[in-house]
Design an enzyme around this catalytic site. Structure first.
Site, PDB file in Angstrom:
ATOM      1  N   HIS A 288      22.102 -56.328  12.799  1.00 13.10           N
ATOM      2  CA  HIS A 288      21.012 -55.865  13.669  1.00 13.10           C
ATOM      3  C   HIS A 288      21.087 -54.364  13.933  1.00 13.10           C
ATOM      4  O   HIS A 288      20.093 -53.646  13.767  1.00 13.10           O
ATOM      5  CB  HIS A 288      21.051 -56.647  14.982  1.00 13.10           C
TER       6      HIS A 288
ATOM      7  N   ASP B 111      24.404 -54.435  25.863  1.00 14.82           N
ATOM      8  CA  ASP B 111      23.138 -53.914  25.351  1.00 14.82           C
ATOM      9  C   ASP B 111      22.915 -52.494  25.852  1.00 14.82           C
ATOM     10  O   ASP B 111      23.071 -52.221  27.043  1.00 14.82           O
ATOM     11  CB  ASP B 111      21.997 -54.824  25.808  1.00 14.82           C
TER      12      ASP B 111
END
Length: 478
Positions: free
Chosen positions: A340, A200
């Protein structure tokens, strides 16, 4: 007050992440852009996960006493951008602070700082963000009871305990604790990965006046996209002078249904060529995110993970979804339109390239690892997720826009051969109702996938303003 300095960083910086500038590089760039990194709170521009972090939400019970303590005792402890850039100047525990609209009012601040979403608070925005009302919200986020938040970051919980205890000793009865959330980097090789297992923080934008050498493919934005009162701040004409170089902090507690997500991948493997069922499941997860768990983009590695690609910041963002010989309006064999990272950063899908709807993310996982019992039952029984933090100069252009206009909009991305690519399969929200997403199967771009549950569940949050350190020492504590 002088505090001991550290010898190892509190920031997690995998090779895959865009590199931070040195202090000298950042200072030179900031001078050219007329930025003062010594007064910008450290969490805003850095965009790196910390080893451990605590969010301490509070209400102000005695404004006069609080402002005196803020000015005399707390402001000298606030960590600046310059301090965080070098291990030699990082404190044992970094400290930042932000206030909600009702918190500013409690301090006697009546100025409109030019953001209606901040003024109204996140609870009023719940439906607009796709939440099913506030039924799943932590009660502490309701009824505008939170005035502010301390963000404390270090490499051990004991360091944070010591810093917070010292703070609370100084503050006495001037504040009341409302809620606390502890975050921590995941252990071992999972450090830097969120609970679903994906690295991330790879695609942070580069900010002019701070980032000196953007990596190939890294979006470059003007400082006013993140900081109030700076170049390209969309509401620059209405900002009070004391708000300059502050930023709006969108905080969300996002629960992740990890066992359920993993089981969904097992139950729905992509059947492509000679892929095993396990490989098909991994491919489905990668196409839902737009990246493999290593961080390698599926746009550049469409069938198999490529850890070497992932670890190279000069390659892992150097893509824009276009490929020679492939029709840009129909090709989903490389990356789904609904993935995403594509829904929230469309790159060449928008022309000209989007330069205003960007945020700096500074999120961290919370909660324990999945237990054997949860894994075997495919059911979450212990809450875990992401303490999501995003900075921007306008919530309507930043977090709120990304969630409502892109992630939750089945018709975005536009100008493709299908009218409804579907919801973002990770963070897309439909007020608790099922969501449809197309294009996840590279062998059948028209195939719809229906998600009967949300793998990411909003537990609520609040909108805050992170003022400059000079504003904390001046207007806010006067």
């Amino acid at each position: 007050m002088l505090r001991p300095r550290r010898t190892s960083s509190i920031l997690i910086s995998p090779n895959a992440f865009p590199s931070l500038p040195t202090v000298q590089e950042a200072t030179t760039a900031a001078a050219a852009a007329s930025l003062n990194l010594d007064i910008i709170q450290g969490d805003i521009l850095i965009g790196m996960t910390k080893i451990v972090e605590r969010f301490f939400f509070f209400s102000i019970t005695n404004a006069t006493a609080f402002k005196s303590i803020l000015r005399n005792d707390i402001v000298p402890l606030i960590t600046s951008t310059t301090q965080l850039l070098s291990v030699s100047t990082q404190p044992t525990t970094a400290l930042n602070i932000a206030f909600s609209q009702v918190g500013l009012q409690a301090l006697g601040i009546t100025d409109d700082i030019g953001d209606p979403l901040f003024t109204n608070g996140q609870e009023k925005d719940a439906s607009g963000l796709g939440d099913p009302g506030t039924v799943n919200w932590v009660p502490s986020f309701l009824n505008k009871g939170i005035h502010g938040v301390f963000l404390l970051a270090s490499d051990t919980s004991s360091n944070i305990d010591n810093e917070l205890n010292s703070l609370l000793s100084s503050l006495g009865t001037s504040i009341e604790e409302i809620y606390t959330l502890d975050g921590a980097a995941r252990p071992g090789t999972e450090q830097g990965h969120e609970h679903f297992g994906f690295l991330d923080g790879i695609s942070q934008p580069a900010v002019n006046g701070f980032t000196t050498t953007p990596h190939p493919g890294q979006e470059v934005v003007e400082p006013g996209v993140i900081l109030l009162g700076e170049s390209n701040d969309p509401n620059i004409t209405v900002r009070p002078s004391w708000a300059i170089d502050g930023s709006f902090l969108a905080f969300r507690q996002l629960e992740q249904k990890v066992p359920e997500f993993n089981q969904f991948l097992v139950d729905n493997p992509i059947q492509e060529g000679n892929l095993t069922a396990e490989q098909g499941s991994a491919l489905l997860g990668a196409r839902m995110f737009g990246r493999w768990q290593s961080g390698a983009p599926v746009d550049l590695s469409p069938l198999f993970d490529d850890p070497e690609l992932a670890a190279d910041p000069n390659r892992n963002n150097n893509f824009n979804y276009t490929h020679a010989g492939f029709d840009f309006t129909s090709d989903q064999t490389h990356c789904p339109f609904s993935a995403h990272i594509r829904k929230t950063a469309p790159r060449a899908d928008l022309s000209p390239i989007n330069v205003k709807n960007h945020i700096i993310r500074s999120s961290i996982p919370y909660g324990p690892e999945v237990t054997p019992e949860e894994a075997s039952s495919n059911t979450t029984t212990v809450e875990r997720g992401l303490a999501f933090v995003a900075y921007q100069s306008a919530l309507a252009n930043g977090f709120h826009f990304l969630q409502q206009t892109w992630a939750n909009n089945p018709k975005f991305i536009n100008n493709k051969n299908i009218s409804a690519p579907g919801f973002d399969p990770i963070i897309g929200a439909n007020k608790g109702q099922p969501r449809n997403t197309a294009g996840l199967d590279p062998t059948d771009a028209n195939k719809n996938t229906t998600f009967l549950i949300d793998f990411v569940v909003s537990r609520g949050g609040e909108y805050f303003f992170s003022p400059s350190i000079s504003a904390l020492a001046g207007t806010l504590s006067a």
